[in-house]
Design a protein around this motif. Structure first.
Motif, mmCIF file in Angstrom:
data_model
loop_
_atom_site.group_PDB
_atom_site.id
_atom_site.type_symbol
_atom_site.label_atom_id
_atom_site.label_comp_id
_atom_site.label_asym_id
_atom_site.label_seq_id
_atom_site.Cartn_x
_atom_site.Cartn_y
_atom_site.Cartn_z
ATOM 1 N N ARG A 100 0.834 -1.206 0.000
ATOM 2 C CA ARG A 100 0.000 0.000 0.000
ATOM 3 C C ARG A 100 0.870 1.257 0.000
ATOM 4 O O ARG A 100 0.601 2.211 -0.732
ATOM 5 N N GLU A 101 1.912 1.281 0.830
ATOM 6 C CA GLU A 101 2.803 2.445 0.877
ATOM 7 C C GLU A 101 3.467 2.687 -0.476
ATOM 8 O O GLU A 101 3.502 3.819 -0.978
ATOM 9 N N LEU A 102 4.006 1.623 -1.054
ATOM 10 C CA LEU A 102 4.685 1.750 -2.341
ATOM 11 C C LEU A 102 3.716 2.210 -3.425
ATOM 12 O O LEU A 102 4.026 3.085 -4.244
ATOM 13 N N ARG A 103 2.534 1.636 -3.424
ATOM 14 C CA ARG A 103 1.544 1.936 -4.449
ATOM 15 C C ARG A 103 1.121 3.400 -4.432
ATOM 16 O O ARG A 103 1.195 4.103 -5.441
ATOM 17 N N TYR A 104 0.698 3.879 -3.260
ATOM 18 C CA TYR A 104 0.160 5.232 -3.203
ATOM 19 C C TYR A 104 1.238 6.297 -3.382
ATOM 20 O O TYR A 104 0.975 7.361 -3.945
ATOM 21 N N ALA A 105 2.445 6.020 -2.926
ATOM 22 C CA ALA A 105 3.535 6.979 -3.132
ATOM 23 C C ALA A 105 3.834 7.129 -4.625
ATOM 24 O O ALA A 105 3.998 8.248 -5.132
ATOM 25 N N TRP A 106 3.896 6.002 -5.329
ATOM 26 C CA TRP A 106 4.178 6.066 -6.772
ATOM 27 C C TRP A 106 3.027 6.710 -7.539
ATOM 28 O O TRP A 106 3.236 7.532 -8.433
ATOM 29 N N LEU A 107 1.793 6.347 -7.193
ATOM 30 C CA LEU A 107 0.631 6.899 -7.885
ATOM 31 C C LEU A 107 0.563 8.424 -7.737
ATOM 32 O O LEU A 107 0.286 9.135 -8.705
ATOM 33 N N GLU A 108 0.810 8.910 -6.535
ATOM 34 C CA GLU A 108 0.753 10.359 -6.326
ATOM 35 C C GLU A 108 1.878 11.070 -7.074
ATOM 36 O O GLU A 108 1.671 12.141 -7.668
ATOM 37 N N GLN A 109 3.068 10.490 -7.059
ATOM 38 C CA GLN A 109 4.191 11.075 -7.801
ATOM 39 C C GLN A 109 3.867 11.131 -9.295
ATOM 40 O O GLN A 109 4.094 12.146 -9.964
ATOM 41 N N LEU A 110 3.318 10.052 -9.818
ATOM 42 C CA LEU A 110 2.968 9.985 -11.236
ATOM 43 C C LEU A 110 1.849 10.972 -11.574
ATOM 44 O O LEU A 110 1.892 11.656 -12.609
ATOM 45 N N ARG A 111 0.831 11.047 -10.705
ATOM 46 C CA ARG A 111 -0.278 11.988 -10.929
ATOM 47 C C ARG A 111 0.244 13.419 -11.053
ATOM 48 O O ARG A 111 -0.140 14.161 -11.960
ATOM 49 N N ALA A 112 1.128 13.795 -10.116
ATOM 50 C CA ALA A 112 1.672 15.150 -10.122
ATOM 51 C C ALA A 112 2.506 15.399 -11.385
ATOM 52 O O ALA A 112 2.396 16.464 -12.011
ATOM 53 N N GLU A 113 3.323 14.423 -11.747
ATOM 54 C CA GLU A 113 4.167 14.576 -12.937
ATOM 55 C C GLU A 113 3.331 14.734 -14.204
ATOM 56 O O GLU A 113 3.680 15.497 -15.100
ATOM 57 N N ARG A 114 2.206 14.034 -14.276
ATOM 58 C CA ARG A 114 1.363 14.053 -15.468
ATOM 59 C C ARG A 114 0.340 15.196 -15.436
ATOM 60 O O ARG A 114 -0.397 15.390 -16.402
ATOM 61 N N GLY A 115 0.289 15.926 -14.330
ATOM 62 C CA GLY A 115 -0.635 17.045 -14.233
ATOM 63 C C GLY A 115 -2.092 16.627 -14.220
ATOM 64 O O GLY A 115 -2.964 17.328 -14.756
ATOM 65 N N LEU A 116 -2.408 15.498 -13.595
ATOM 66 C CA LEU A 116 -3.769 14.959 -13.549
ATOM 67 C C LEU A 116 -4.466 15.362 -12.251
ATOM 68 O O LEU A 116 -3.822 15.661 -11.246
ATOM 69 N N ALA A 117 -5.798 15.362 -12.283
ATOM 70 C CA ALA A 117 -6.576 15.891 -11.156
ATOM 71 C C ALA A 117 -6.629 14.933 -9.976
ATOM 72 O O ALA A 117 -6.654 15.373 -8.823
#
Length: 444
Positions: A100-117
């Protein structure tokens, strides 16, 4: 199903038309249906998949399937792989928590990089009901009753309106493909145990338990809002912040009702457990100087206040000294404590050294910054003097006053550090043991 999804998104204000979304897709039933629904409802979406490398060939199969979904829906696909087992061992975590820690950390980093809501996950109503029962079993209190929130920060869960049976029926009706995760069968994960052994007997008695509990969760969320509104009123009355410390007036605190609940909620941000909150209530009848320690803070019973001070010395201005403690390190200052027998050499003329009759002390001692209203009996005097007046006599500048520390025992000031001790703690011919306290500058 798409209409219900859109209505739930509008009602809960989860995201807006035109928002770019990052869909967390495992390839299982729930996330595959969510992916189909959102893309067919017209949202611009990108797909993200985590390969936790825990199920060998099955993990590689899931990754390949998710990549095929990206091609099918003409959506960008992002994939990452984690050595989850190594991360769990390194950080002393369960495999589930590590993933869970690995998943959400990566997802948030990717979301920010891609400029998604938002990061969008496929949690549904049964997940929410399972979470509620797990929270009740762990004793998480009022906050646990709201289950999984539709929107929490940048994490959105637009499928919470649907049961798993409805999702499965929709997938069958639309002919949607998905992959099965064999780990869902095992009971080694807490959620799976609740899914396989707790909810089925409840369904035998109450066939609509998932929907009915889901409806109750919505009411619990509204009840929690009222609960928080009431708590905010108490917090404004009871919690006063001064710098890094927080102060709670003892009289007002003792009159608050229901006290156990208010105490727990008031002290929870300082890592105080429900049991420790009850111990703090018991301090109302204790002597000044008694305290409770949490993992991050110390809650000290003063004369008129509970003082909540951080354990990190770089942030605190109140410190507790236990009997037998020989050193207290502060940023820029160091206090050492040494016990000795009374002798002609016990008394020092150095203002940075205080020689105290140990028998007169009441432990624990408190070292703190001086405050208006403080007074003591300067050595050699039988009348008390306010520190503010004493500082005028000593011709202290304002910056010098702001740096003054006092050592307190019970309700009495023992030493104005670096200046003068209190006459009531002086060494006499009856003194047997001397506490010699030395203040020195230390590296910051």
């Amino acid at each position: 199903m798409i209409e219900r999804l859109q209505e739930f998104i509008r009602k809960e204000k989860i995201f807006n038309p035109g928002d770019g979304l990052l869909l967390a897709v495992s390839g299982g039933l729930d996330s595959s249906v969510l992916c189909y629904l959102l893309i067919n409802a017209g949202w611009k979406a990108e797909i993200a998949h985590c390969n936790f490398q825990l199920r060998g060939e099955e993990s590689r199969r899931d990754e390949a399937f998710v990549r095929s979904l990206g091609k099918k829906y003409q959506a960008p696909v992002h994939v990452t792989a984690f050595d989850t087992a190594a991360y769990a061992e390194q950080h002393k975590l369960s495999t589930q928590v590590a993933a869970r820690e690995l998943r959400y950390a990566w997802l948030e980093q990717l979301r920010a990089e891609r400029g998604l809501a938002a990061v969008v996950t496929a949690h549904h109503m049964q997940d929410n009901v399972e979470t509620l029962w797990m929270n009740l079993s762990k004793g998480t209190g009022m906050a646990g009753l709201h289950g999984i929130l539709p929107l929490q920060g940048r994490i959105a869960r637009p499928l919470l309106f649907a049961t798993r049976e409805e999702i499965a029926a929709y997938a069958a009706a639309e002919g949607l493909d998905y992959v099965e995760d064999s780990s869902n069968i095992t009971d080694k994960y807490t959620r799976n145990y609740f899914r396989h052994h707790i909810l089925p007997p409840l369904r035998d008695i109450y066939p609509d338990v998932v929907k009915q509990t889901g409806t109750s969760i919505a009411r619990f969320r509204e009840a929690e809002e009222l609960y928080q509104q009431a708590l905010d009123v108490h917090k404004k009355k009871l919690l006063v912040q001064k710098g890094q410390e927080f102060f709670i007036p003892l009289t007002r605190f003792s009159q608050a009702k229901p006290l156990a609940t208010i105490a727990y909620e008031l002290l929870k941000p300082f890592n105080c457990s429900a049991g420790q909150a009850l111990q703090v209530i018991a301090l109302l009848d204790a002597e000044p100087g008694k305290y409770i320690s949490t993992g991050t803070h110390r809650i000290v019973r003063d004369r008129k206040w509970f003082i909540i001070t951080p354990l990190n010395t770089a942030e605190a201005s109140y410190f507790i000294i236990e009997e037998g403690q020989d050193l207290l390190q502060l940023p820029g200052l160091q206090f050492s404590f040494r016990e000795a027998a009374n002798s002609a050499h016990a008394i020092s003329a150095d203002p940075l050294v205080a020689c105290i009759d140990k028998a007169a002390l009441q432990y624990p001692l408190m070292l703190r910054k001086w405050k208006q209203g403080d007074y003591f009996y300067p050595l050699g005097m039988v009348r008390k003097k306010k520190l503010s007046r004493f500082f005028i006599d000593q011709k202290l500048s304002l910056p010098q006053k702001e740096k003054v520390w006092v050592l307190e025992s019970g309700k009495k000031i023992v030493w104005v550090a670096g200046m003068r001790i209190d006459n009531r703690f002086r060494i006499t011919e009856k003194t047997r043991k001397v506490l010699r306290i030395t203040m020195t500058e230390a590296a910051v």
